[in-house]
Design a protein around this motif. Structure first.
Motif, PDB file in Angstrom:
ATOM      1  N   GLY A 316       0.826  -1.208   0.000  1.00  0.00           N
ATOM      2  CA  GLY A 316       0.000   0.000   0.000  1.00  0.00           C
ATOM      3  C   GLY A 316       0.861   1.260   0.000  1.00  0.00           C
ATOM      4  O   GLY A 316       0.569   2.223  -0.717  1.00  0.00           O
ATOM      5  N   CYS A 317       1.945   1.222   0.781  1.00  0.00           N
ATOM      6  CA  CYS A 317       2.853   2.373   0.798  1.00  0.00           C
ATOM      7  C   CYS A 317       3.449   2.588  -0.587  1.00  0.00           C
ATOM      8  O   CYS A 317       3.615   3.729  -1.043  1.00  0.00           O
ATOM      9  CB  CYS A 317       3.982   2.142   1.794  1.00  0.00           C
ATOM     10  SG  CYS A 317       3.444   2.272   3.485  1.00  0.00           S
ATOM     11  N   ALA A 318       3.787   1.481  -1.250  1.00  0.00           N
ATOM     12  CA  ALA A 318       4.374   1.601  -2.592  1.00  0.00           C
ATOM     13  C   ALA A 318       3.393   2.281  -3.547  1.00  0.00           C
ATOM     14  O   ALA A 318       3.791   3.109  -4.373  1.00  0.00           O
ATOM     15  CB  ALA A 318       4.772   0.230  -3.115  1.00  0.00           C
ATOM     16  N   TYR A 319       2.114   1.949  -3.413  1.00  0.00           N
ATOM     17  CA  TYR A 319       1.115   2.618  -4.273  1.00  0.00           C
ATOM     18  C   TYR A 319       1.160   4.127  -4.056  1.00  0.00           C
ATOM     19  O   TYR A 319       1.090   4.917  -5.000  1.00  0.00           O
ATOM     20  CB  TYR A 319      -0.311   2.125  -3.965  1.00  0.00           C
ATOM     21  CG  TYR A 319      -0.563   0.648  -4.191  1.00  0.00           C
ATOM     22  CD1 TYR A 319       0.238  -0.092  -5.047  1.00  0.00           C
ATOM     23  CD2 TYR A 319      -1.624  -0.005  -3.557  1.00  0.00           C
ATOM     24  CE1 TYR A 319       0.005  -1.444  -5.246  1.00  0.00           C
ATOM     25  CE2 TYR A 319      -1.868  -1.347  -3.757  1.00  0.00           C
ATOM     26  CZ  TYR A 319      -1.046  -2.062  -4.601  1.00  0.00           C
ATOM     27  OH  TYR A 319      -1.294  -3.384  -4.787  1.00  0.00           O
ATOM     28  N   ALA A 320       1.232   4.504  -2.784  1.00  0.00           N
ATOM     29  CA  ALA A 320       1.238   5.940  -2.461  1.00  0.00           C
ATOM     30  C   ALA A 320       2.500   6.602  -2.995  1.00  0.00           C
ATOM     31  O   ALA A 320       2.447   7.687  -3.586  1.00  0.00           O
ATOM     32  CB  ALA A 320       1.121   6.126  -0.949  1.00  0.00           C
ATOM     33  N   ILE A 321       3.650   5.933  -2.806  1.00  0.00           N
ATOM     34  CA  ILE A 321       4.928   6.512  -3.262  1.00  0.00           C
ATOM     35  C   ILE A 321       4.913   6.714  -4.772  1.00  0.00           C
ATOM     36  O   ILE A 321       5.411   7.720  -5.283  1.00  0.00           O
ATOM     37  CB  ILE A 321       6.098   5.584  -2.850  1.00  0.00           C
ATOM     38  CG1 ILE A 321       6.244   5.526  -1.342  1.00  0.00           C
ATOM     39  CG2 ILE A 321       7.399   6.040  -3.500  1.00  0.00           C
ATOM     40  CD1 ILE A 321       6.793   6.768  -0.700  1.00  0.00           C
ATOM     41  N   GLU A 322       4.333   5.776  -5.485  1.00  0.00           N
ATOM     42  CA  GLU A 322       4.273   5.913  -6.941  1.00  0.00           C
ATOM     43  C   GLU A 322       3.559   7.206  -7.336  1.00  0.00           C
ATOM     44  O   GLU A 322       4.003   7.916  -8.235  1.00  0.00           O
ATOM     45  CB  GLU A 322       3.512   4.730  -7.555  1.00  0.00           C
ATOM     46  CG  GLU A 322       4.349   3.479  -7.702  1.00  0.00           C
ATOM     47  CD  GLU A 322       3.666   2.470  -8.607  1.00  0.00           C
ATOM     48  OE1 GLU A 322       2.468   2.203  -8.373  1.00  0.00           O
ATOM     49  OE2 GLU A 322       4.320   1.983  -9.538  1.00  0.00           O
ATOM     50  N   PHE A 323       2.472   7.496  -6.650  1.00  0.00           N
ATOM     51  CA  PHE A 323       1.746   8.730  -6.967  1.00  0.00           C
ATOM     52  C   PHE A 323       2.578   9.954  -6.601  1.00  0.00           C
ATOM     53  O   PHE A 323       2.624  10.934  -7.338  1.00  0.00           O
ATOM     54  CB  PHE A 323       0.394   8.758  -6.223  1.00  0.00           C
ATOM     55  CG  PHE A 323      -0.684   8.093  -7.011  1.00  0.00           C
ATOM     56  CD1 PHE A 323      -1.508   8.838  -7.851  1.00  0.00           C
ATOM     57  CD2 PHE A 323      -0.849   6.726  -6.948  1.00  0.00           C
ATOM     58  CE1 PHE A 323      -2.485   8.225  -8.594  1.00  0.00           C
ATOM     59  CE2 PHE A 323      -1.835   6.108  -7.698  1.00  0.00           C
ATOM     60  CZ  PHE A 323      -2.649   6.849  -8.522  1.00  0.00           C
ATOM     61  N   ILE A 339      -2.835   9.285 -12.914  1.00  0.00           N
ATOM     62  CA  ILE A 339      -4.227   9.757 -12.782  1.00  0.00           C
ATOM     63  C   ILE A 339      -5.135   8.852 -13.614  1.00  0.00           C
ATOM     64  O   ILE A 339      -6.218   8.454 -13.185  1.00  0.00           O
ATOM     65  CB  ILE A 339      -4.321  11.233 -13.209  1.00  0.00           C
ATOM     66  CG1 ILE A 339      -3.626  12.079 -12.135  1.00  0.00           C
ATOM     67  CG2 ILE A 339      -5.777  11.658 -13.377  1.00  0.00           C
ATOM     68  CD1 ILE A 339      -3.401  13.504 -12.519  1.00  0.00           C
ATOM     69  N   ASN A 340      -4.621   8.473 -14.779  1.00  0.00           N
ATOM     70  CA  ASN A 340      -5.401   7.585 -15.644  1.00  0.00           C
ATOM     71  C   ASN A 340      -5.601   6.218 -14.996  1.00  0.00           C
ATOM     72  O   ASN A 340      -6.640   5.591 -15.149  1.00  0.00           O
ATOM     73  CB  ASN A 340      -4.669   7.430 -16.982  1.00  0.00           C
ATOM     74  CG  ASN A 340      -5.371   6.446 -17.887  1.00  0.00           C
ATOM     75  OD1 ASN A 340      -6.479   6.704 -18.326  1.00  0.00           O
ATOM     76  ND2 ASN A 340      -4.740   5.306 -18.135  1.00  0.00           N
ATOM     77  N   ARG A 341      -4.596   5.767 -14.252  1.00  0.00           N
ATOM     78  CA  ARG A 341      -4.696   4.480 -13.581  1.00  0.00           C
ATOM     79  C   ARG A 341      -5.870   4.467 -12.610  1.00  0.00           C
ATOM     80  O   ARG A 341      -6.615   3.513 -12.507  1.00  0.00           O
ATOM     81  CB  ARG A 341      -3.420   4.244 -12.790  1.00  0.00           C
ATOM     82  CG  ARG A 341      -2.834   2.908 -13.067  1.00  0.00           C
ATOM     83  CD  ARG A 341      -1.537   2.764 -12.331  1.00  0.00           C
ATOM     84  NE  ARG A 341      -0.546   2.250 -13.244  1.00  0.00           N
ATOM     85  CZ  ARG A 341       0.653   1.837 -12.867  1.00  0.00           C
ATOM     86  NH1 ARG A 341       1.018   1.942 -11.604  1.00  0.00           N
ATOM     87  NH2 ARG A 341       1.493   1.358 -13.751  1.00  0.00           N
ATOM     88  N   MET A 342      -6.004   5.578 -11.893  1.00  0.00           N
ATOM     89  CA  MET A 342      -7.028   5.626 -10.857  1.00  0.00           C
ATOM     90  C   MET A 342      -8.393   6.009 -11.429  1.00  0.00           C
ATOM     91  O   MET A 342      -9.416   5.474 -11.007  1.00  0.00           O
ATOM     92  CB  MET A 342      -6.606   6.632  -9.785  1.00  0.00           C
ATOM     93  CG  MET A 342      -7.413   6.518  -8.518  1.00  0.00           C
ATOM     94  SD  MET A 342      -7.186   7.948  -7.497  1.00  0.00           S
ATOM     95  CE  MET A 342      -5.830   7.490  -6.503  1.00  0.00           C
TER      96      MET A 342
END
Lengths: 461, 437
Positions: A316-323, A339-342
């Motif tokens: 989950g942290c990795a998801y946040a870091i990517e953004f 942004i397109n991913r989400m």
């Protein structure tokens, strides 16, 4: 021999020694029972039947693919990789928990691992087998896969070793070899037990051949334990390298959404996460089915739940870091990709990924959820789904919206995509069910060794 | 054999005091004695006593590695880790060497002009080969050091020995030990805490002392049989055949269709190629819906298309070719493009191709078109046209590159070149001869 005779030569009473021997023989009996019971539970047959059906489906799907071509899948100009590589990364990730349990936890002297190590190693091997299918069939001409092996040939060509795809070949084949040898070596003393317990001549011969004539001699055990320790020490860096190399397939490309340095640790954490979820999906029902609750204890399951929680949160942290990095980079392609991913056409896949991988495992903070088998299995299945979608999101959303809008394309799977994925579960479960019936599912010698009774009769005890 | 009926009675070893050394019926040679201890701790103590008594050819057998036994028995640390370390270093070296040799030396991969050898990109594979070679060495080295597989051992003849893989703690002393004496050794073991001591004999049948012969025969036979495919492949590689290669998977190199020179048994003449059926007319026959040039398809004008009329090379020009100044200009333009590179702009055979050949040390020159002795000057027009169309000696044919009409223009221009290069004063119009003087 009576107790009176024993006491004068032995520092401890006959009772203690007797209790220890009974403990050892009960461990043997209970674990061997899984393979020795005259008929396995009916549900075993039911599950094997379903698994074989799915395996048949895989055979049909792959045969159709090979004889017809990649066009039977939904892959298109934008998505050269779609479900095929998603499935590959998914399965190879599943395998990692097995090595983590058998090697890393061994090095950290986590004795609770002994009850689950064998079956998780088996899971590793079967998952790597499932994974291995996809890179080979996705080339469309799987009979040329041997071109990957460096060999003198009449084309006068060598493989390009600086390509991450070649790194993959080496990493995966090393991983498969190591896992198989580690698993088999660990099993030899238990196969010797099976050999000695078998009543039918055929079983004696077959188990006897694979037990290699193991006698359990102290001189053999000495070298065996050294070798086991070395293999554990070698598997630990290997398991980290394998999923890192898999992530290089993406990270070394120029595609926004793939070209990130966080991929290796992020992939390794995700692999362990998905692998633990799969171990629990398999073992929580199996310990009920084969009456192994006193060997694979509630504490062991709880420990696995905690690791799942920890690795899920890391992911989950990795998801946040990517953004964050996408924003911080100031690169508009990178920002658009995330942004397109989400919010783009695959928002639903992103939503499944985040909820299954980050949100649901948080339930494991509560003890109630770590002890209720139904809830554990439920969360673990959701995690498996979520981790499949993670790879799907990484691969397909990035490819479907690359730099030039004229190259954008939406991916829809065909029935052959679905049959191949579902069929690969058939292969996995078939192998696992056969393993559970015919091989020592728990390392008997290790369980005996870590039992307190292993020190019976010693003065310093 | 069975331990599924294990109960407390089984552990009351009534045979502890049984007279040792009683040979079984028709018993074979003595192998050693096997003693049983009732706990891991008792085994460790027993092992220490046996070692202290000076025995060397003995071993302990237990269902799991017993802590402290190595010290009690005086087992030296195995050298396996050292061997594996060596294998690991070798793996790194071989991995790097393989990549360097294959990608940088034997076949240098040029990727955008980057160096063909760059360590960082070669690390992942060297890393994996390091681990792979270490793992293989650990696995096989351990079995080799342990002298396994060895599925045949005298102790396997004793039922008691199966406890070594279940709940028993056994100690075996071999008869070959120099201190071994059946009675005294048995006594020592009992004093050392053994609950039971049992002699072990080889099978009376000397054939059963070892692995059965048929197993060796089986291994030998399968090994030989496994070599057969390899031998066939090697034979096929070394020999020649008139048959095409046998392809397991044809890919797209081999398609289910017949080419013009293939054999095809279904036709009486055995050929896949079908000739023209008698009476066939061109698709561009008069009245055909598509506009077409009948003559270009049927090519009945042999003078125009082959340079032949009545079986002889024509010496004039085909009927449709008019010797105009415009055509001559066209012929010069085409000649300069297609012919001049070899024959030179003046036709004397000194084009840039022969010049290059001579510069590289070759001796070849294109034919001089204008030299009367070289034969081209006296060649009939039809033959010259044919040479342009189909080539001659090392010259290739140009029919696929130069249209028919242009080839005749070239013929015309070559004739003009020949005239100009072999001109005499008589060729100049009388009124202009004065200007040349």
């Amino acid at each position: 021999m009576s107790a009176a005779e024993a006491t004068d030569t032995h520092g401890h009473g006959h009772g203690e020694a007797e209790a220890a021997r009974q403990k050892f023989s009960s461990i043997t009996r209970d674990i061997a029972w899984v393979a020795e019971m005259p008929k396995p539970p009916k549900i075993w047959y039911g599950l094997l039947g379903v698994s074989l059906l799915l395996l048949g489906m895989l055979v049909v799907a792959v045969t159709h693919l090979v004889t017809t071509g990649i066009g039977v899948w939904g892959n298109n100009n934008a998505q050269g990789w779609a479900w095929d590589i998603t499935n590959f990364v998914f399965w190879i990730g599943i395998g990692h928990a097995g090595t983590l349990i058998s090697a890393v936890l061994y090095l950290f002297r986590q004795n609770w691992r002994t009850s689950i190590a064998r079956s998780s190693e088996a899971m590793t091997i079967f998952a790597v087998m499932c994974a291995g299918i996809f890179p080979i069939i996705h080339t469309g001409r799987p009979w040329l896969a041997w071109w990957m092996i460096p060999h003198p040939n009449d084309m006068q060509m060598w493989p390009q070793f600086r390509s991450p795809l070649m790194w993959d070949v080496f990493a995966i084949s090393t991983y498969a070899t190591t896992s198989l040898l580690f698993w088999y070596m660990g099993m030899v003393p238990d196969l010797a037990t099976f050999r000695d317990r078998s009543k039918s001549k055929i079983k004696q011969v077959i188990y006897g051949i694979f037990a290699l004539g193991w006698r359990g001699s102290a001189r053999q055990w000495h070298r065996y334990e050294r070798a086991y320790l070395i293999l554990a020490a070698l598997s630990t860096p290997l398991v980290v390298s394998v999923h890192s190399v898999v992530s290089f397939d993406f990270a070394t490309s120029q595609l926004p959404g793939w070209h990130t340095t966080i991929f290796p640790p992020y992939f390794v954490a995700g692999a362990i996460f998905s692998g633990f979820a799969m171990v629990m999906t398999l073992l929580v029902p199996a310990r009920y089915l084969f009456n192994l609750k006193h060997i694979i204890t509630d504490d062991h399951i709880e420990a696995m739940c905690k690791i799942t929680l920890a690795t899920g949160t890391m992911v989950g942290c990795a998801y946040a870091i990517e953004f964050f990095i996408a924003w911080y980079s100031g690169n508009e392609f990178e920002q658009f990709t995330f942004i397109n991913r989400m919010l783009g056409p695959y928002w639903w896949a992103y939503f499944i990924m985040v909820s299954c991988n980050l949100l649901f495992p948080q339930l494991f903070w509560m003890r109630k959820f770590r002890t209720n088998p139904w809830l554990i299995v439920g969360v673990c299945i959701l995690v498996n789904i979520g981790m499949w979608f993670e790879r799907f999101v990484i691969i397909v959303t990035s490819l479907s919206r690359a730099f030039v809008p004229s190259g954008w394309h939406y991916f829809s799977p065909t029935k052959w995509d679905i049959m191949t994925l579902v069929g690969s579960f058939g292969l996995f479960f078939t192998l696992f069910l056969l393993f559970f019936r015919y091989l020592p599912v728990i390392a008997m010698s290790e369980v005996k060794m870590v039992a307190p009774e292993a020190h019976a009769g010693k003065d310093d005890h | 054999m069975s331990t599924s009926t294990h109960d407390a009675d089984n552990h009351e070893h009534g045979d502890a005091g049984a007279p040792a050394g009683d040979k079984p019926e028709g018993g074979g040679e003595l192998y050693g004695v096997l003693a049983e201890f009732d706990s891991p701790g008792a085994l460790v103590k027993g092992a220490r006593k046996v070692k202290d008594a000076g025995y060397a050819d003995f071993d302990c057998y237990s269902p799991f590695p017993v802590h402290g036994i190595d010290d009690a028995m005086g087992i030296k640390r195995t050298i396996l880790p050292v061997v594996v370390f060596g294998a690991g270093i070798t793996g790194t070296g071989l991995g790097l060497l393989m990549q360097w040799w294959m990608n940088s030396y034997d076949w240098p991969w040029n990727v955008g002009g980057k160096p063909t050898w760059s360590i960082p990109a070669n690390i992942p594979i060297a890393y994996e080969t390091t681990i792979l070679l270490s793992v293989l060495t650990t696995f096989f080295g351990m079995w080799i050091f342990n002298k396994l597989p060895q599925v045949w051992h005298p102790f396997f003849r004793l039922d008691r020995f199966t406890k070594a893989s279940d709940d028993g703690f056994l100690l075996g002393i071999e008869a070959k030990d120099k201190r071994f004496d059946l009675d005294r050794t048995t006594e020592l073991l009992k004093k050392a805490g053994a609950t039971a001591v049992e002699p072990c004999y080889h099978d009376p049948d000397p054939a059963k002392k070892q692995m059965p012969k048929w197993i060796y025969a089986f291994i030998a036979a399968t090994t030989v049989m496994a070599m057969i495919p390899l031998a066939l492949i090697l034979k096929a590689r070394a020999s020649k055949s008139t048959q095409p290669h046998w392809h397991v998977i044809a890919d797209m190199d081999f398609q289910p269709k017949f080419k013009s020179d293939n054999a095809f048994a279904a036709f009486p003449d055995g050929r896949a190629n079908r000739g023209e059926i008698a009476g066939t007319v061109s698709t561009c026959s008069p009245g055909s819906p598509r506009p077409c040039d009948h003559d270009r398809h049927v090519k009945s004008d042999t003078a125009m298309y082959q340079g032949i009329e009545g079986g002889e090379w024509i010496t004039g020009l085909p009927r449709s070719v008019e010797p105009t100044a415009q055509r001559l200009a066209r012929g010069k333009e085409r000649y300069d493009i297609f012919c001049a590179p070899c024959h030179g702009f003046d036709g004397k055979g000194a084009g840039i191709v022969p010049a290059r050949v001579q510069k590289l040390g070759g001796a070849w020159a294109a034919r001089d078109l204008t030299d009367v002795g070289a034969g081209v000057v006296t060649m009939p027009n039809g033959q010259l046209f044919n040479t342009i169309s189909n080539g001659f000696a090392t010259m290739m044919g140009y029919s696929s590159q130069i249209p028919v009409d242009d080839r005749w223009s070239i013929v015309l221009y070559v004739r003009a070149l020949q005239r100009s290069q072999n001109a005499t004063l008589d060729d100049v119009p009388a009124d202009q001869r004065g200007a040349l003087r």
